[in-house]
Scaffold this active site. Sequence first.
Site, PDB file in Angstrom:
ATOM      1  N   ASP A 365       0.846  -1.196   0.000  1.00 13.72           N
ATOM      2  CA  ASP A 365       0.000   0.000   0.000  1.00 13.72           C
ATOM      3  C   ASP A 365       0.884   1.250   0.000  1.00 13.72           C
ATOM      4  OD1 ASP A 365      -2.360   1.439   0.113  1.00 13.72           O
ATOM      5  OD2 ASP A 365      -2.442   1.415   2.301  1.00 13.72           O
ATOM      6  N   GLU A 368       2.716   5.030  -4.049  1.00 14.07           N
ATOM      7  CA  GLU A 368       2.766   5.949  -5.219  1.00 14.07           C
ATOM      8  C   GLU A 368       4.094   6.688  -5.316  1.00 14.07           C
ATOM      9  OE1 GLU A 368       0.258   5.814  -2.933  1.00 14.07           O
ATOM     10  OE2 GLU A 368      -0.829   4.453  -4.247  1.00 14.07           O
ATOM     11  N   ASP A 453      -8.906   3.983  -2.380  1.00 11.86           N
ATOM     12  CA  ASP A 453      -9.879   4.417  -1.383  1.00 11.86           C
ATOM     13  C   ASP A 453     -11.165   4.952  -1.999  1.00 11.86           C
ATOM     14  OD1 ASP A 453      -7.958   3.611   0.352  1.00 11.86           O
ATOM     15  OD2 ASP A 453      -7.262   5.633   0.863  1.00 11.86           O
TER      16      ASP A 453
HETATM   17  C1  GLC Z   1      -4.705   3.495   2.702  1.00 11.36           C
HETATM   18  C2  GLC Z   1      -5.237   2.285   1.936  1.00 11.36           C
HETATM   19  C3  GLC Z   1      -6.339   1.632   2.731  1.00 11.36           C
HETATM   20  C4  GLC Z   1      -5.794   1.255   4.108  1.00 11.36           C
HETATM   21  C5  GLC Z   1      -5.257   2.478   4.837  1.00 11.36           C
HETATM   22  C6  GLC Z   1      -4.593   2.145   6.150  1.00 11.36           C
HETATM   23  O1  GLC Z   1      -5.668   4.478   2.768  1.00 11.36           O
HETATM   24  O2  GLC Z   1      -5.671   2.635   0.654  1.00 11.36           O
HETATM   25  O3  GLC Z   1      -6.834   0.511   2.056  1.00 11.36           O
HETATM   26  O4  GLC Z   1      -6.804   0.664   4.863  1.00 11.36           O
HETATM   27  O5  GLC Z   1      -4.300   3.127   4.011  1.00 11.36           O
HETATM   28  O6  GLC Z   1      -3.538   1.283   5.974  1.00 11.36           O
END
Ligand code: GLC
Length: 738
Positions: A365, A368, A453
Amino acid sequence: MAKSPEHFWIEARKIADASEKRVSTSKNVFCGTVHYDRALIAGVPVCRMTVVPPGSAWPKSYAIDAASRQPWKTLKKPPSGLRLSWRQESESRWLVQWSITPEVQCWGLGERYGGMNLRGRVHTLFATDNDQHIESTDSLYKSIPMLTLVEGETAYAVFLDSPALQRWDLDSTRNGAVSVTLLSRRAFTLYWFESSSLPDIVAAYTHLTGRCDLPPRWSLGHQQSRWSYPTEQVVRNIAKEFRTRKIPCDAIVLDIDYMDDYRVFTISRERFPRFERLVADVSKMGFRVVTIVDPGVAKSPSDATFREGRRLNAFCTKADGSLFVGKVWPGAACLPDFINVEVRNWWGDKLDFLLSKGVAGIWNDMNEPALFGNQRPLSADARELPSDQEQLFVQHDSKGTVGHFEVRNVYGQQMALATHDAMRRARPNERLFALTRSGYAGIQRTSAVWLGDNASWFEHLRASIPMLLNVSLSGVAFCGVDIGGFGGNTDAELLVRWYQLGIFYPFCRNHCALNGRAQEPWSFGPEVEKAIRRLLSVRYRLLPYFEQLFAEHRQCGAPLMRPMAWHYPSDSTARQIDDQFMFGSDILVAPILQRGKSRRPVYLPKGRWFRFDGGPALRGGRFYDVEYRLDSTPAFVKEGAILPMASPVVHTGQLATAAITFRCFGIQAKGRYWQDDGSTLGYERGEYNDWMLSFSNHRFTSKSIHRGFEPVARPYFYETAGRRHQLRDWPPTATSTD
Ligand code: GLC
C-alpha cells in the site's frame, strides 16, 4: 572528456534555432536519434518508435516482459502505419499528436475515475494517492499509458512507455485532436498497434507486457479486511463468525495495526502476542492471512530496518546526498529506492519476517509513494519538469542518478517486483498472491490490484464497472475494488447490492476505513446476511469457471471482466454500454447500481439468454426491464454455454473434492473445463487437464485437450433443464464418452 547532457542540450537549441531543415515544425527542438521498427505481435502489426535525446541512454523499459519473444524488424524510415506526428517542444516537454474520427471511443489508460469512454477530457498519469474520487478527479494510484481507440468494429492502440508524467488530451477541444504531452528529459518508446479486433489488441499488448500467473485458488475466494482488526482476539472472533455462520471466506487481511507503531517488519506483541499461533490456528480453519506492507520506514535509530537501510544506502535521497524524509504512518519516514535491484533484494529478504510466520499474501500500500501533506508533489498543470536535482528526491539505479519524477510512475511497480521476487525465492513452487495500490504497465506480472480508497456510495459502486473494465483492457485481469466501500458508512442496501456485483470482481475483498461502521456480512441483520451468504456461495460455486478464465487469460491475455463490445463488436448498442459487462464469454453481469431501485434495464445482445438463477429463455437484441431481489444473482447466461460449477463450500480448501456439475444452457451447448491443483506451479510443467465439453442430442460428451493432472476422486454431473445426471465414469480414460 565526456560531454554533459546540458552541453548537448545547449547545442541542440543552437541547431534548432539556426536550421529550419533540422526541425519538422517551427517548435521542434529535437536533435537526437529516432529508431523505428515494426513487428507482428500476436497477429497484430505493431510499429515502435524509440526516441533518444542527445546525451541520453537508450530507454530502460519497466513494462516489457523480458521473457516475451519479440521479432522486431528495424526500418529506415517511419512506418506508414504510424499515423502521428511528434516533436520536442522544450528540454523536458514532448508532444505526440494524431486525430480521431467522431465515432472513436477511448478506452483503457489504466485507472481512471468515471465512465468507460475517456474521450473529451485531459487525463494526467502521475501516481497519486487520492481518497476523494469525484467527477473532477484526474490522476489516481496507477499509471498505465495504454490507450485503446475503438472505431466501429475494430480498434487500434497507443502505448507510450515512459514512467514520467504524461498528459493525454483525448479530444478535449472536440475537434478530433488527440495529444500526449510527456514531461521528461529521457528517452522513451512509443508503440502503435494497428487496426485489429479488441481481443487481438489486448493479446498483443499482454504479449509484450506480460500476463498474470495463475493465482492461488484461495486468493480467488472471498477476503475479509478492515482498517484495522486491532487485536489477535478480534481476528479469531471474525474467523469464528465466518465459520459458525457458514459464510464463505478464504482470507483475513491485517491492516497497519498489526505492526508496532506502524513500523514495517514489526509486530505489536501487545496486541498480537502470539501472531504465529494466530496464523496457524486460522489456517486450520481454512483461512489465509494477508498482511499490509507500506514502503515508509520510520526514520529512527531505534528502528532496525532504518538502520540497515541507512547502512546499505537503500533510501531515496535529496540531490545533495542527504536522506529524503517524508511523513507517513510511522511519522518521519524514509523511502526505499526500489529501482535499485540491490534494494529490491534487501527489501525482499526483509519480507521473510512475515513469510516465515506463515503469512500467505502481501498487500503493498501507499506506494505511489503517498506522503501526508504532499500527495501532489508536482502541480497537475506543470509545463516543465524541474531539473533532476530540484525534484522531490533523486533515485539511483545501475545507470546512475535520476530525478524521482522521471520514474515516479514505477515506484509502486518496483516495490511489487521486490515483493514478487522475494515470495518466489521463499516459495519456489507455489502460486503467489500479492496486491498493490500503485502500478505501471506490466504490473499484472507481479500483483493483483485494487482501486484504492473508494467511498460507501452508490456512485462508486456504479463507477467500479467502467473503471475495472478500463483496468482490465490495460492488461490487468486480477482486479477489484473495496466491496461495501472504503470511506464513510455503508448501509444494508448498499452492502448487498455491492456484493451482487462484487462476487464477479476477479479480486473479491470487503474492506473499510478506520472510522467507518462495521461492514462484515453479518453487520446488518439476518436478511442481509442470508443474501450475502447466498451471493458468496454463487461465487464459490463458479470458482471452476473463474479458474478456467484465468487459464484463458494466460493463453491469450483476455481479461475476466470484458466490455460488451469484446464479444459483440458489431452491435452498436453494446459498444455504448458500461453499466453491464461480460464475465468471460458466457455470463453477462448487469447489477442494480442505484439506491432504492430493484429493477433496471438490461441489454441482452442477439441470441438467447437465461437468467443465472433460472427461468425461461429470453430473446436478445433488446433491453429488458429486470427485477432483482436482494439475494438474486444479477447475471444472465448465454444459450449454448456449459458452466462448470462446484457444489457449495465455505472455503476453497474444500473445493478439490466438491462435486462438479456441468450446467448446460440450451439443448445444444459447448464449454471448457480446466482442472489442476490450484496451488502450485505444476501447470507450467503441464500438470493440468483441459477438456472441451459438449451437449447435444440429449448427450453430454467431452474431449480431452490436455491431460497431465491426476485429480482427487469427486462426483461429476451434468445438468440440463434443471435436472442433474451423474456422469458415472467421468473423467473418462478414453478421449470421449457420455
Ligand atoms: C490506505 C489504503 C487503505 C488502508 C489504509 C490504512 O488508505 O488505501 O486501504 O486501509 O491506508 O492502511
